[in-house]
Design an enzyme around this catalytic site. Structure first.
Site, PDB file in Angstrom:
ATOM      1  N   LYS A 185      -8.560  -0.566  10.366  1.00 43.68           N
ATOM      2  CA  LYS A 185      -8.527  -1.598   9.324  1.00 43.68           C
ATOM      3  C   LYS A 185      -7.544  -2.678   9.754  1.00 43.68           C
ATOM      4  CE  LYS A 185      -7.507  -2.316   4.431  1.00 43.68           C
ATOM      5  NZ  LYS A 185      -7.128  -1.640   3.166  1.00 43.68           N
TER       6      LYS A 185
ATOM      7  N   SER B 118     -15.080  -8.874   1.317  1.00 45.09           N
ATOM      8  CA  SER B 118     -15.234  -9.934   0.317  1.00 45.09           C
ATOM      9  C   SER B 118     -15.370 -11.325   0.933  1.00 45.09           C
ATOM     10  CB  SER B 118     -14.051  -9.899  -0.652  1.00 45.09           C
ATOM     11  OG  SER B 118     -12.829  -9.974   0.064  1.00 45.09           O
TER      12      SER B 118
ATOM     13  N   ARG C  11      -8.587  -9.384  -3.002  1.00 51.59           N
ATOM     14  CA  ARG C  11      -7.303  -9.301  -3.701  1.00 51.59           C
ATOM     15  C   ARG C  11      -7.375  -9.945  -5.075  1.00 51.59           C
ATOM     16  NH1 ARG C  11      -3.871 -10.064   1.824  1.00 51.59           N
ATOM     17  NH2 ARG C  11      -4.533  -8.055   2.632  1.00 51.59           N
TER      18      ARG C  11
ATOM     19  N   GLU D 196      -6.708   4.636  17.068  1.00 51.72           N
ATOM     20  CA  GLU D 196      -6.600   4.926  15.625  1.00 51.72           C
ATOM     21  C   GLU D 196      -7.765   5.812  15.164  1.00 51.72           C
ATOM     22  OE1 GLU D 196      -4.681   4.586  13.149  1.00 51.72           O
ATOM     23  OE2 GLU D 196      -3.301   2.911  13.398  1.00 51.72           O
TER      24      GLU D 196
ATOM     25  N   ARG E  93       0.735  -7.497   5.147  1.00 56.84           N
ATOM     26  CA  ARG E  93       0.450  -6.096   5.469  1.00 56.84           C
ATOM     27  C   ARG E  93       0.412  -5.834   6.965  1.00 56.84           C
ATOM     28  NH1 ARG E  93      -3.635  -6.117   0.620  1.00 56.84           N
ATOM     29  NH2 ARG E  93      -2.203  -5.468  -1.009  1.00 56.84           N
TER      30      ARG E  93
ATOM     31  N   CYS F 231       0.806  -1.221   0.000  1.00 52.63           N
ATOM     32  CA  CYS F 231       0.000   0.000   0.000  1.00 52.63           C
ATOM     33  C   CYS F 231       0.840   1.273   0.000  1.00 52.63           C
ATOM     34  CB  CYS F 231      -0.944   0.000   1.201  1.00 52.63           C
ATOM     35  SG  CYS F 231      -2.024  -1.454   1.220  1.00 52.63           S
TER      36      CYS F 231
ATOM     37  N   LYS G  12     -13.077  -2.075   9.476  1.00 52.16           N
ATOM     38  CA  LYS G  12     -12.987  -3.076   8.422  1.00 52.16           C
ATOM     39  C   LYS G  12     -12.138  -4.234   8.898  1.00 52.16           C
ATOM     40  CE  LYS G  12     -11.503  -3.740   3.651  1.00 52.16           C
ATOM     41  NZ  LYS G  12     -10.877  -3.205   2.450  1.00 52.16           N
TER      42      LYS G  12
ATOM     43  N   TYR H 210     -20.989  -5.803  -0.955  1.00 54.45           N
ATOM     44  CA  TYR H 210     -21.250  -6.337  -2.292  1.00 54.45           C
ATOM     45  C   TYR H 210     -22.697  -6.802  -2.417  1.00 54.45           C
ATOM     46  CZ  TYR H 210     -16.250  -6.066  -2.055  1.00 54.45           C
ATOM     47  OH  TYR H 210     -14.975  -5.577  -1.881  1.00 54.45           O
TER      48      TYR H 210
HETATM   49 ZN   LIG Z   1      -3.970  -0.895   0.003  1.00 49.50          ZN
END
Ligand SMILES: [Zn+2]
Length: 325
Positions: free
Chosen positions: A195, A274, A205, A233, A217, A130, A248, A313
């Site tokens: 997140k 997802s 992904r 945060e 990550r 990212c 998230k 979605y």
């Molecule tokens: Zn990213």
């Protein structure tokens, strides 16, 4: 009051009664539909692990946005898959990037739809991280400059709201300052504030073609066991100017949605990611669950936890169910 004077079942007797005393409501107004935009024309490339989701070229995304708008869904969030990737994600902030083109076309074709953009580099970098890599890790401060460029290019192309999702420190403040300086002081920021480095993103992904090519990550996304840190945060992002704060994923973090809403009272979003979508779809395809009921129960649970907005979605499917009621 106690039984037999108080009988809670009295108010559960009919659908009319249940409807009247329902505490939480899901409305189409709560829904945001994510869209994956790819180069080309006439492209609608299904994402295998996410039945019903496809990568769309700009022309197809325009059609999809018309349908989304007709269903009464207020907003969409865009993710771009560029023609080519490089180490600094150049296409993320190119005037001729896929998201920028989609914004221009959809703003014109469907002016009533609110256009949000995901601001991150992982779909655009060849290494899939990212941000900028320095000595094998994502470098925070040099990444901020690129995120600013990306957010500004989205605003110039017609974005109504930007949503930084990278989890770099200080990015909300940096983007806020840059937007204000360039005359975009009315563009709100929806921050992916808490997140988590989640295993529920695998299907995304595939859809966004953004899997990291080395490592993972966990040096920038949050560690799943940490709730107090998540509140910190969120507080930081609010302090830096976030207008909406997001948690998230949604389902495994309902406790945090609740705590964030209770603690800060800010407009709160949750990303029904997802993996959460794919689990329901797969079980339904096997005939193991009633897809519609599980979908609606899932979305109302996210609302009940305190989310005002749900990125999902299922947005179109849920909007159709809500229209029937
Ligand atoms: Zn990213």
């Amino acid at each position: 009051m106690e039984f037999p004077t108080y009988r809670p079942r009295r108010l559960r007797k009919t659908e009319t009664l249940r409807r009247m005393v329902r505490e939480t409501r899901l409305s189409v107004d709560n829904l945001i539909m994510p869209l994956f935009v790819v180069p080309g024309t006439g492209v609608s490339q299904p994402v295998k692990s996410m039945p019903g989701v496809a990568q769309l070229s700009v022309d197809r995304a325009v059609e999809e946005c018309k349908a989304i708008h007709d269903l009464g869904i207020p907003g969409v969030i865009f993710f771009g898959i560029p023609e080519s990737k490089d180490s600094v994600g150049s296409h993320a902030y190119s005037e001729r990037g896929v998201v920028q083109k989609a914004l221009q076309a959809i703003k014109k074709a469907v002016p009533g739809l609110l256009l949000i953009t995901d601001v991150c580099l992982c779909e655009y970098t060849d290494h899939g991280h990212c941000g900028v890599i320095v000595e094998g890790d994502v470098d925070n401060d040099s990444t901020l400059d690129l995120l600013i460029k990306e957010a500004l290019s989205h605003a110039r192309a017609g974005a109504d709201m930007v949503a930084p999702s990278d989890m770099m420190d200080g990015r909300v403040g940096a983007i806020r300052d840059a937007l204000d300086e360039e005359g975009f002081d009315q563009i709100p920021i929806m921050a992916y504030a808490a997140k988590f480095a989640s295993a529920f993103y695998g299907h995304f992904r595939e859809a966004a073609q953004s899997a990291p090519q080395f490592g993972d990550r966990r040096s920038y996304q949050m560690d799943p066991p940490n709730a107090v840190e998540a509140l910190r945060e969120v507080e930081l992002d609010i302090g830096e100017g976030a207008d909406i704060v997001m948690v998230k994923p949604a389902l495994p973090y309902l406790d945090l949605i609740w705590r964030v809403k209770q603690e800060f009272g800010y407009p709160t979003a949750a990303y029904n990611v997802s993996g959460e979508y794919a689990m329901i779809k797969a079980a339904a395809q096997n005939g193991w669950i009633d897809e519609e009921r599980v979908m609606m129960e899932t979305l109302i649970a996210i609302r009940r936890a305190g989310a005002d907005l749900i990125l999902t979605y299922f947005a179109k499917d849920a909007a159709r169910v809500l229209a029937r009621r």
